[in-house]
Design a protein around this motif. Structure first.
Motif, PDB file in Angstrom:
ATOM      1  N   LEU A   1       0.826  -1.202   0.000  1.00  0.00           N
ATOM      2  CA  LEU A   1       0.000   0.000   0.000  1.00  0.00           C
ATOM      3  C   LEU A   1       0.865   1.258   0.000  1.00  0.00           C
ATOM      4  O   LEU A   1       1.869   1.330   0.722  1.00  0.00           O
ATOM      5  N   ALA A   2       0.455   2.241  -0.787  1.00  0.00           N
ATOM      6  CA  ALA A   2       1.087   3.551  -0.783  1.00  0.00           C
ATOM      7  C   ALA A   2       0.104   4.563  -0.204  1.00  0.00           C
ATOM      8  O   ALA A   2      -1.121   4.372  -0.285  1.00  0.00           O
ATOM      9  N   PHE A   3       0.644   5.637   0.374  1.00  0.00           N
ATOM     10  CA  PHE A   3      -0.182   6.644   1.041  1.00  0.00           C
ATOM     11  C   PHE A   3       0.293   8.045   0.662  1.00  0.00           C
ATOM     12  O   PHE A   3       1.495   8.273   0.509  1.00  0.00           O
ATOM     13  N   THR A   4      -0.660   8.960   0.527  1.00  0.00           N
ATOM     14  CA  THR A   4      -0.318  10.378   0.462  1.00  0.00           C
ATOM     15  C   THR A   4      -1.188  11.123   1.458  1.00  0.00           C
ATOM     16  O   THR A   4      -2.368  10.814   1.627  1.00  0.00           O
ATOM     17  N   SER A   5      -0.587  12.109   2.149  1.00  0.00           N
ATOM     18  CA  SER A   5      -1.322  12.952   3.103  1.00  0.00           C
ATOM     19  C   SER A   5      -1.641  14.268   2.408  1.00  0.00           C
ATOM     20  O   SER A   5      -0.741  14.967   1.951  1.00  0.00           O
ATOM     21  N   ASN A   6      -2.935  14.583   2.334  1.00  0.00           N
ATOM     22  CA  ASN A   6      -3.409  15.705   1.542  1.00  0.00           C
ATOM     23  C   ASN A   6      -3.986  16.783   2.456  1.00  0.00           C
ATOM     24  O   ASN A   6      -5.131  16.693   2.903  1.00  0.00           O
ATOM     25  N   GLY A   7      -3.165  17.797   2.744  1.00  0.00           N
ATOM     26  CA  GLY A   7      -3.535  18.771   3.761  1.00  0.00           C
ATOM     27  C   GLY A   7      -4.641  19.720   3.388  1.00  0.00           C
ATOM     28  O   GLY A   7      -5.401  20.162   4.249  1.00  0.00           O
ATOM     29  N   GLN A   8      -4.786  20.021   2.098  1.00  0.00           N
ATOM     30  CA  GLN A   8      -5.779  21.013   1.698  1.00  0.00           C
ATOM     31  C   GLN A   8      -7.204  20.511   1.881  1.00  0.00           C
ATOM     32  O   GLN A   8      -8.089  21.251   2.313  1.00  0.00           O
ATOM     33  N   ASP A   9      -7.443  19.251   1.541  1.00  0.00           N
ATOM     34  CA  ASP A   9      -8.794  18.718   1.730  1.00  0.00           C
ATOM     35  C   ASP A   9      -8.917  17.794   2.941  1.00  0.00           C
ATOM     36  O   ASP A   9      -9.986  17.277   3.229  1.00  0.00           O
TER      37      ASP A   9
ATOM     38  N   THR B   1      -9.222  12.865   7.309  1.00  0.00           N
ATOM     39  CA  THR B   1      -8.310  13.063   8.443  1.00  0.00           C
ATOM     40  C   THR B   1      -8.615  14.409   9.107  1.00  0.00           C
ATOM     41  O   THR B   1      -9.512  14.507   9.911  1.00  0.00           O
ATOM     42  N   GLN B   2      -7.893  15.436   8.716  1.00  0.00           N
ATOM     43  CA  GLN B   2      -8.149  16.787   9.203  1.00  0.00           C
ATOM     44  C   GLN B   2      -7.460  17.757   8.265  1.00  0.00           C
ATOM     45  O   GLN B   2      -6.330  17.504   7.823  1.00  0.00           O
ATOM     46  N   LYS B   3      -8.115  18.853   7.933  1.00  0.00           N
ATOM     47  CA  LYS B   3      -7.471  19.848   7.098  1.00  0.00           C
ATOM     48  C   LYS B   3      -6.183  20.317   7.768  1.00  0.00           C
ATOM     49  O   LYS B   3      -6.147  20.501   8.973  1.00  0.00           O
TER      50      LYS B   3
END
Length: 349
Positions: free
Chosen positions: A267-275, A297-299
């Protein structure tokens, strides 16, 4: 004659292990992640890159002028590495028992003891605004990627001396090692991926990341020689690390600034802060990848760290107010962070 009952008993542990493996495969196919814990750390300062030390059960969190160290079993602050002005990241060199911080405002690297967290040395570098820092075990060198001077400083981990500087031709972001003598780094302002020969300390290849704007987060699948770049235009681009061939591109969330790859689960993951999302991508085979989950998650949760032993994902976030009006001096003002709102989110199965 073999006792058939003994045979069945001997097989039982194997069957149990097989059942666990099947269970892990099921998780890999479906994603099935959730935010399990929320550690309220509070305290002043922003943050940047997170680093998980699975062996020591620690999480290193950069907080502007210090590194906060968190126990990953209790979620409590267990120590700090002070006087790291503008710190962005931490690198760990287990064989030397040392850690290294990249101090963006001080243009230096702080060397600290992994057990006591006490500072041992501060190394001044010629590069400007050191950002990502990486230890390459294959060559026993620390690579410091300098955003403002568009180069990388190389430190001999044994002696603590600067061994060289590598021009990169653009602003470096996240980097990874293939553990065989090559280091790879995303070039954010050029949409490129650079391959470095760690032994000669020279760039040996520069590859265009077609369809990838402002690449930041970077992860690696060592077994299949795949590099996974998180792109600002909501894509994850997958590149063959042996020749630069682009093999896949999948959609991700807005505002990514971190990536990780769990080799055991594929599995690969990216953390997307804007949304405020975590994109979970399954490696169907080395040339095919598919999104299996988008976890809320959380903005502001834009950086992440993976604990490869527990398969947990750590994300940093905080609450923010309204951005002030733009001025000539500050055309893109940032909103203020609410006091004591800083948290670590723990995502897992």
């Amino acid at each position: 004659m073999r006792n058939p009952n003994v045979s069945r008993l001997a097989a039982a542990p194997f069957l149990a292990v097989a059942a666990i493996a099947v269970s892990n495969c099921a998780f890999a196919a479906s994603g099935d992640y959730a935010v399990k814990e929320r550690w309220k750390l509070g305290g002043p300062g922003g943050w940047d890159i997170l680093v998980a030390d699975a062996a020591a059960k620690r999480l290193y969190v950069s907080r502007g002028d210090r590194v906060v160290v968190v126990d990953t079993e209790s979620g409590k602050n267990v120590g700090e590495i002070p006087h790291t002005d503008g710190v962005h990241a931490v690198a760990l060199a287990y064989e030397f028992g040392r850690g290294y911080t990249s101090n963006g405002k001080a243009n230096s690297v702080t060397v600290f003891d992994l057990k006591s967290l006490k500072t041992q040395q501060e190394i001044k570098i010629d590069g400007q605004n050191p950002d990502l820092i990486l230890y390459d075990a294959a060559t026993r060198q620390v690579f410091v990627f300098n955003g403002r001077s568009a180069n990388a400083s190389v430190i001999d981990a044994k002696t603590g001396t600067v061994a060289g500087t590598i021009p990169l031709g653009g602003k470096p972001e996240f980097a990874v090692s293939d553990e065989q003598g090559r280091v790879f780094v995303n070039i954010e302002d050029k949409g490129e991926l650079v391959a470095i020969d760690a032994k000669t300390r020279k760039v040996d290849s520069t590859w265009a990341l077609t369809g990838c704007e402002e690449p930041t987060g970077l992860a690696i699948d060592l077994a299949h020689h795949r590099l996974l770049s998180a792109c600002g235009n909501e894509r994850m681009v997958v590149t063959d690390s042996t020749n630069g061939r682009q093999v896949a591109s999948v959609p991700i969330g807005k505002g990514p600034d971190g990536a990780a790859f769990d080799a055991q689960l594929g599995l690969a993951f990216t953390s997307n802060g804007q949304d405020g999302t975590l994109t979970v991508v399954h490696e169907d085979d080395p040339d095919h990848f598919s999104v299996v989950q988008t976890l809320a998650t959380q903005k502001s949760a834009r950086t992440l760290a993976l604990d490869a032993k527990t398969h947990r994902i750590y994300l940093a976030a905080a609450e923010f107010g309204t951005a002030p009006a733009a001025t000539t001096e500050q055309p893109k003002p940032r909103p203020p962070m609410a006091p004591d709102s800083f948290v670590i989110l723990v995502a897992g199965h």
